[in-house]
Design an enzyme around this catalytic site. Structure first.
Site, short mmCIF file in Angstrom:
data_model
loop_
_atom_site.label_atom_id
_atom_site.label_comp_id
_atom_site.label_asym_id
_atom_site.label_seq_id
_atom_site.Cartn_x
_atom_site.Cartn_y
_atom_site.Cartn_z
NE ARG A 178 -5.72 -8.52 5.79
CZ ARG A 178 -6.65 -9.38 5.34
NH1 ARG A 178 -6.29 -10.47 4.70
NH2 ARG A 178 -7.93 -9.13 5.50
CB SER A 248 -8.66 -4.29 9.28
OG SER A 248 -9.77 -4.78 8.58
CD GLU A 343 -4.73 -5.16 7.81
OE1 GLU A 343 -5.49 -5.96 8.37
OE2 GLU A 343 -5.01 -4.61 6.74
C1 FAD Z 1 -11.56 1.29 3.69
C2 FAD Z 1 -10.43 0.30 3.59
C3 FAD Z 1 -10.69 -1.04 3.44
C4 FAD Z 1 -9.65 -1.97 3.34
N1 FAD Z 1 -9.96 -3.28 3.19
C5 FAD Z 1 -8.98 -4.20 3.09
C6 FAD Z 1 -9.29 -5.58 2.94
O1 FAD Z 1 -10.46 -5.97 2.88
N2 FAD Z 1 -8.27 -6.46 2.86
C7 FAD Z 1 -6.97 -6.06 2.90
O2 FAD Z 1 -6.08 -6.92 2.81
N3 FAD Z 1 -6.63 -4.77 3.03
C8 FAD Z 1 -7.60 -3.82 3.13
N4 FAD Z 1 -7.29 -2.49 3.28
C9 FAD Z 1 -5.87 -2.09 3.36
C10 FAD Z 1 -5.26 -1.58 2.01
O3 FAD Z 1 -6.28 -1.18 1.14
C11 FAD Z 1 -4.40 -2.64 1.33
O4 FAD Z 1 -3.38 -3.06 2.19
C12 FAD Z 1 -3.79 -2.11 0.02
O5 FAD Z 1 -3.16 -3.16 -0.67
C13 FAD Z 1 -2.79 -0.99 0.25
O6 FAD Z 1 -2.45 -0.47 -1.01
P1 FAD Z 1 -1.78 0.94 -1.17
O7 FAD Z 1 -1.41 1.10 -2.60
O8 FAD Z 1 -2.65 1.98 -0.61
O9 FAD Z 1 -0.46 0.75 -0.31
P2 FAD Z 1 0.25 1.82 0.66
O10 FAD Z 1 -0.63 2.05 1.82
O11 FAD Z 1 0.69 3.00 -0.11
O12 FAD Z 1 1.53 0.99 1.12
C14 FAD Z 1 1.41 -0.10 2.00
C15 FAD Z 1 2.78 -0.77 2.17
O13 FAD Z 1 3.18 -1.34 0.93
C16 FAD Z 1 4.41 -0.77 0.48
N5 FAD Z 1 4.30 -0.62 -0.97
C17 FAD Z 1 3.33 0.03 -1.65
N6 FAD Z 1 3.54 -0.09 -2.98
C18 FAD Z 1 4.67 -0.82 -3.11
C19 FAD Z 1 5.41 -1.28 -4.24
N7 FAD Z 1 5.02 -1.04 -5.49
N8 FAD Z 1 6.53 -2.00 -4.02
C20 FAD Z 1 6.94 -2.28 -2.76
N9 FAD Z 1 6.28 -1.87 -1.65
C21 FAD Z 1 5.17 -1.15 -1.84
C22 FAD Z 1 4.53 0.57 1.20
O14 FAD Z 1 5.89 0.96 1.32
C23 FAD Z 1 3.90 0.22 2.53
O15 FAD Z 1 4.83 -0.46 3.33
C24 FAD Z 1 -8.30 -1.53 3.38
C25 FAD Z 1 -8.02 -0.16 3.52
C26 FAD Z 1 -9.07 0.75 3.62
C27 FAD Z 1 -8.76 2.21 3.74
#
Ligand code: FAD
Length: 356
Positions: A178, A248, A343
């Protein structure tokens, strides 16, 4: 909200930039805070020009994808960019490989689905993880024994200082559980604009985690594995469109072998996994055993089917969730001597919070 000295009400904003926009629909906890300036960006040229504008105005830039790994706790000063950079191109490589270049704003699950439809192996265990492709490397998303780093060849970045766009090889990105340099030393240096996946044309499955193998009838196939992952996840995790959450909420804590032996003595049913020469504990088990599963307070709570997931039933602001988090952490520390680490990423960063 106005944390900037350089932008006055008379300043003409660039096209696409709006002022004081609610972020409620851009974070899956659905907390209602505002972006001081806001833009949804679909192409690289616009992204570059907005980064350059924000630099001239001397304001912070925050990039969001799907907002599914965020804990927004206050209005975000400066410019919030929602990354919707598109694109998906496949190229045959020699031997067993396919290269897939994906725009950072593409929906991650749709990309996984696309690879399964094309019979390309490698990311099927990462199905149904919400969010964008560009955020996947940030915390090196993982599920069912696979991490995105296992299938990632390169990451394309926009250098925030020089506005140059270039590729960084995956092995240089500091990937760990992570974690990556994008969360650490490169946090304020790069925006991810695309990723290149290296997928396989021949079957190679990872089925030994999370009871996946028991969900598959007969010989495993790519489609069966994908469906099993979707089925197991849907039965355990709340859909953020239905019940607000960020997956998580705590990382699985890593403890030394000595601490693990002690804990096992006191709690024989402790769920843990070897992790190098240490042990990773199931944070969900610790919270569940402490009696938190299904509890609610002030409109937020602990998900009834998975204690690792905190949910927002009806809170508009983050304070109740922060209180719940603090209570759980204190209780777990008290019971097991283990410190839980959050997380989701806190926004704005504590040093960027607007001054009142
Ligand atoms: C129901 C549920 C289940 C999940 N299951 C998992 C799982 O099984 N495993 C897991 O690892 N995660 C899981 N997650 C967490 C999440 O889905 C991941 O971390 C995902 O990659 C976040 O993507 P996002 O586009 O929503 O990022 P955001 O939430 O929008 O951003 C997260 C971080 O990344 C940065 N960021 C986003 N895009 C960029 C970019 N293009 N360049 C630089 N920085 C950037 C943001 O500034 C922020 O710091 C889950 C979340 C939910 C709601």
């Amino acid at each position: 909200m106005d944390s900037t000295q350089h932008i006055t009400d008379a300043t003409i904003l660039p096209p696409k930039v709006e002022k004081n926009v609610s972020l409620q629909q851009y974070n899956t906890f659905r907390f209602d805070y505002q972006a001081e300036f806001f833009a949804l960006v679909e192409d690289l040229m616009t992204l570059k020009s907005l980064v350059s504008w924000a630099q001239q105005q001397n304001i912070n830039i925050t990039m969001l994808g799907g907002g599914s790994n965020l804990l927004v706790c206050a209005d975000i000063p400066g410019l919030v960019i929602i990354n919707r950079l598109t694109g998906c191109h496949a190229k045959e490589e020699s031997g067993n490989r396919i290269s897939l270049i994906v725009g950072a704003g593409e929906n991650w699950h749709e990309i996984v689905e696309f690879t399964v439809q094309n019979d390309w192996f490698g990311i099927e265990n990462l199905a149904l993880i919400p969010g964008t492709a560009g955020a996947a490397p940030v915390q090196n998303i993982g599920a069912y024994g696979v991490e995105v780093k296992d299938a990632l060849a390169r990451v394309q970045v926009l250098d925030r200082n020089t506005l140059d766009v270039y590729w960084i090889n995956a092995q240089d990105c500091g990937f760990a559980y992570r974690d990556s340099h994008f969360k650490g030393q490169w946090k304020d240096k790069y925006f991810i604009t695309a990723i290149e996946l290296s997928l396989k044309k021949r079957a190679e499955f990872m089925l030994s985690y999370g009871g996946l193998v028991n969900q598959i009838d007969g010989e495993p196939s790519l489609k069966k594995v994908f469906q099993a992952v979707c089925q197991v996840r849907s039965s355990k995790l709340p859909d953020p469109k239905v019940l607000a959450n960020a997956g998580s909420f705590f990382k699985n804590p890593i403890v030394s072998m000595a601490q693990h032996i002690q804990l096992k003595k006191s709690f024989p049913s402790l769920v843990s996994f070897p992790h190098g020469d240490a042990f990773k504990l199931a944070a969900g088990w610790l919270i569940d055993q402490a009696g938190w599963k299904g509890k609610t307070q002030q409109g937020v709570g602990v998900y009834e089917k998975q204690a690792l997931v905190l949910v927002n039933h009806q809170a508009v602001k983050a304070e109740p969730l922060l209180e719940l988090e603090a209570n759980i952490k204190a209780n777990v520390l008290n019971l097991y001597g283990v410190e839980l680490e959050r997380e989701p990423v806190q926004m704005p960063k504590p040093n960027e919070e607007p001054q009142t």
